[in-house]
Design a protein around this motif. Structure first.
Motif, mmCIF file in Angstrom:
data_model
loop_
_atom_site.group_PDB
_atom_site.id
_atom_site.type_symbol
_atom_site.label_atom_id
_atom_site.label_comp_id
_atom_site.label_asym_id
_atom_site.label_seq_id
_atom_site.Cartn_x
_atom_site.Cartn_y
_atom_site.Cartn_z
ATOM 1 N N THR A 317 0.859 -1.185 0.000
ATOM 2 C CA THR A 317 0.000 0.000 0.000
ATOM 3 C C THR A 317 0.893 1.232 0.000
ATOM 4 O O THR A 317 1.874 1.294 0.756
ATOM 5 C CB THR A 317 -0.955 0.007 1.206
ATOM 6 N N THR A 318 0.575 2.230 -0.819
ATOM 7 C CA THR A 318 1.453 3.387 -1.015
ATOM 8 C C THR A 318 0.684 4.671 -0.768
ATOM 9 O O THR A 318 -0.402 4.884 -1.318
ATOM 10 C CB THR A 318 2.019 3.402 -2.450
ATOM 11 N N ALA A 319 1.276 5.540 0.054
ATOM 12 C CA ALA A 319 0.648 6.834 0.364
ATOM 13 C C ALA A 319 0.824 7.801 -0.799
ATOM 14 O O ALA A 319 1.733 7.648 -1.627
ATOM 15 C CB ALA A 319 1.279 7.422 1.629
ATOM 16 N N GLU A 320 -0.042 8.812 -0.849
ATOM 17 C CA GLU A 320 0.086 9.868 -1.843
ATOM 18 C C GLU A 320 1.124 10.892 -1.366
ATOM 19 O O GLU A 320 1.251 11.159 -0.162
ATOM 20 C CB GLU A 320 -1.254 10.566 -2.065
ATOM 21 N N ASN A 321 1.851 11.482 -2.318
ATOM 22 C CA ASN A 321 2.895 12.443 -1.961
ATOM 23 C C ASN A 321 2.347 13.651 -1.197
ATOM 24 O O ASN A 321 2.965 14.144 -0.241
ATOM 25 C CB ASN A 321 3.615 12.927 -3.223
ATOM 26 N N TYR A 322 1.185 14.136 -1.585
ATOM 27 C CA TYR A 322 0.680 15.390 -1.014
ATOM 28 C C TYR A 322 0.252 15.233 0.447
ATOM 29 O O TYR A 322 0.043 16.225 1.161
ATOM 30 C CB TYR A 322 -0.480 15.925 -1.859
ATOM 31 N N TYR A 323 0.089 13.970 0.928
ATOM 32 C CA TYR A 323 -0.320 13.771 2.314
ATOM 33 C C TYR A 323 0.586 14.513 3.297
ATOM 34 O O TYR A 323 0.130 15.036 4.318
ATOM 35 C CB TYR A 323 -0.300 12.283 2.671
ATOM 36 N N GLN A 332 -8.224 8.609 5.238
ATOM 37 C CA GLN A 332 -7.850 8.327 3.853
ATOM 38 C C GLN A 332 -7.775 6.813 3.654
ATOM 39 O O GLN A 332 -6.995 6.140 4.327
ATOM 40 C CB GLN A 332 -6.492 8.968 3.526
ATOM 41 N N GLN A 334 -6.701 3.634 1.562
ATOM 42 C CA GLN A 334 -5.668 3.313 0.586
ATOM 43 C C GLN A 334 -5.904 1.918 0.021
ATOM 44 O O GLN A 334 -6.235 0.987 0.763
ATOM 45 C CB GLN A 334 -4.278 3.361 1.243
ATOM 46 N N ARG A 401 -5.819 5.539 6.835
ATOM 47 C CA ARG A 401 -4.807 6.460 7.350
ATOM 48 C C ARG A 401 -5.504 7.681 7.968
ATOM 49 O O ARG A 401 -6.434 8.236 7.385
ATOM 50 C CB ARG A 401 -3.916 6.890 6.180
ATOM 51 N N GLU A 436 5.922 4.787 2.171
ATOM 52 C CA GLU A 436 5.711 6.201 2.459
ATOM 53 C C GLU A 436 6.708 7.032 1.639
ATOM 54 O O GLU A 436 7.907 7.058 1.940
ATOM 55 C CB GLU A 436 5.915 6.473 3.949
ATOM 56 N N THR A 439 9.236 12.333 -1.007
ATOM 57 C CA THR A 439 9.439 13.243 -2.146
ATOM 58 C C THR A 439 10.711 14.067 -1.992
ATOM 59 O O THR A 439 11.666 13.910 -2.753
ATOM 60 C CB THR A 439 8.236 14.178 -2.367
#
Length: 482
Positions: A317-323, A332, A334, A401, A436, A439
């Motif tokens: 499972t991968t988080a979004e960069n903007y989080y 959120q 995922q 999340r 996680e 960036t």
């Protein structure tokens, strides 16, 4: 008197013979035609980028001196600039003076163009009276519509079939290579003609069948050759090149033959398969038996069979960069991606360089019926490298999340705290990779509930074990640059 008459008769005979010989010598020699019937061997090398290399070998008896050779049954999508001809057995005695590629193919319009200003016949059939009427006419124009002169009258079109007395010169029924050559050899020449052609391509497709526990799998590979080049290659020696061959992009080339979309799926071949070897910066797959590749045909040939390769299933499972740079108030959800990975190594019952292609995965259900579970595309993969295939999304693994804190430390630094809930509704334990992405390379984990690994300068990953029908919470606090 008789003696003088005899001398005069012999002289006249010799003179006639000399004129006859001179006339034959001045007459243009008839062009020698070579068709597929003269073919002794054919080799086809197919590349990944709609390109093929053809080597056509024919055994020809050529006259001594200069002559014209019309080489027929070549690919309609040939690239004429790449043509090369040589004599394999008399290379020093055979040379080419001029080469032409003729693709002005015969059709009804071009035939009529050749007969403008000439006499033809018009045949009209009356089905009600069962009667045919044949009308002599002169074709005056073929510019869009036909204009005829019949009995000193001008007709703008006329019913019936147009009949021509003979085929005009300089029109051909199929693409033809023509050479003006010089030959000194008395014995027949073994001529090899090589050229590149567009319109022929190949791809690899794979089937991976995983076992009930997702730890072993059988892999089979198939090659699909798609021939739209406008030629049939009978009993050809087939080679496939895997790799990215650089080509110069030319301005749009005039089409020299229809690339029809209709295709026929050939039955899968059996027998001797491919032998792989490295070649320059590519890999060659050499079919160990001849095969016929028809025009407008797809042909499938077995590439490999491997059993009991060890595989591993992964949940990611991968988080979004903007989080990490936003203040979030809601939970959120995922998605959880499912991957199958294995090593393409000899000790894993594999180890052959695998050409790029689509790999499709199957598994047997509770009733022992094979079911499709997903597909992914792989790149050209050398031996001893890992292959990772995205299968789909997990149904019974849930990830949520929550951002429990967010602070703006400086204009270019924020601090956030996270609680990530992992729920496993499966009847087996799983390990979930929580990825996680930071960036910006300027980051620091302040506190954590679980250990993580640093995959690179921008990504950390928690590998979390979650028992069946259980829940685990991952908590951590991080500072990240903006």
């Amino acid at each position: 008197m008789k003696k003088n008459f005899f001398v005069l008769t012999v002289g006249l005979v010799l003179l006639v013979a000399m004129f006859s010989y001179a006339e034959q010598s001045l007459a243009p020699a008839q062009a020698l035609k070579s068709t597929i019937e003269d073919q002794k061997n054919i080799e086809v090398t197919v590349y990944n980028n709609n390109l093929g290399l053809v080597k056509d070998m024919r055994f020809l008896r050529l006259p001594q001196g200069e002559g014209e050779l019309r080489f027929m049954d070549v690919a309609a999508a040939i690239i004429p600039e790449t043509v090369h001809i040589k004599s394999l057995n008399f290379s020093k005695d055979f040379s080419v003076l001029e080469q032409n590629y003729e693709y002005d193919l015969m059709n009804g319009n071009k035939l009529l163009d050749k007969y403008v200003g000439k006499d033809i016949k018009l045949l009209d059939f009356n089905p009600y009276q069962d009667r045919k009427t044949e009308t002599p006419a002169k074709l005056l124009s073929n510019n869009g519509d036909q204009i005829y002169q019949i009995n000193n009258e001008i007709y703008l079109g006329h019913p019936g079939y147009r009949i021509l007395p003979e085929l005009p010169e300089n029109l051909i029924a199929q693409p033809t290579l023509t050479w003006n050559f010089r030959n000194k050899a008395i014995e027949p020449n073994n001529i090899e003609v090589s050229y590149l052609t567009n319109g022929i391509n190949w791809k690899a497709d794979y089937v991976l069948v995983v076992d009930a526990k997702d730890v072993l799998a059988d892999l089979s590979g198939w090659v699909t050759v798609n021939n739209q080049s406008g030629a049939t290659y009978k009993n050809a020696k087939l080679k496939l090149i895997a790799g990215e061959v650089n080509r110069v992009v030319e301005p749009t080339r005039r089409s020299r033959g229809g690339m029809e979309k209709a295709m026929m799926l050939a039955a899968a071949d059996s027998g001797a398969g491919f032998e792989e070897q490295s070649f320059f910066e590519y890999h060659i797959y050499d079919l160990q038996r001849p095969t016929t590749i028809k025009d407008k045909q797809q042909k499938q040939i077995s590439l490999l069979e491997a059993n009991d390769a060890q595989v591993k299933k992964e949940f990611i499972t991968t988080a979004e960069n903007y989080y990490f740079y936003s203040r979030l108030s809601d939970k959120q959800k995922q998605s959880v991606q499912v991957f199958i990975k294995f090593k393409n190594a000899k000790e894993n019952n594999l180890g052959m360089p695998l050409p790029a292609g689509i790999i499709r995965l199957y598994k047997k259900d509770a009733k022992d019926a094979l079911q499709f579970i997903g597909e992914d595309r792989i790149v050209h993969t050398p031996k001893d490298e890992e292959i990772k295939i995205k299968v789909g999304e997990a149904f019974d693994v849930v990830v949520e999340r929550v951002q429990t804190d967010f602070k703006q430390i400086t204009t270019r630094m924020v601090e956030s705290e996270w609680e990530i809930t992992l729920r496993n509704h499966k009847e087996e334990d799983v390990v979930i990779g929580v990825v996680e992405p930071m960036t910006n390379g300027n980051w620091s984990v302040i506190s954590k509930s679980h250990d993580f690994i640093k995959e690179n300068a921008f990504i950390i990953r928690f590998n979390v074990s979650v028992a069946k029908n259980d829940e685990v919470k991952v908590k951590y606090r991080v500072q990240t640059g903006m």
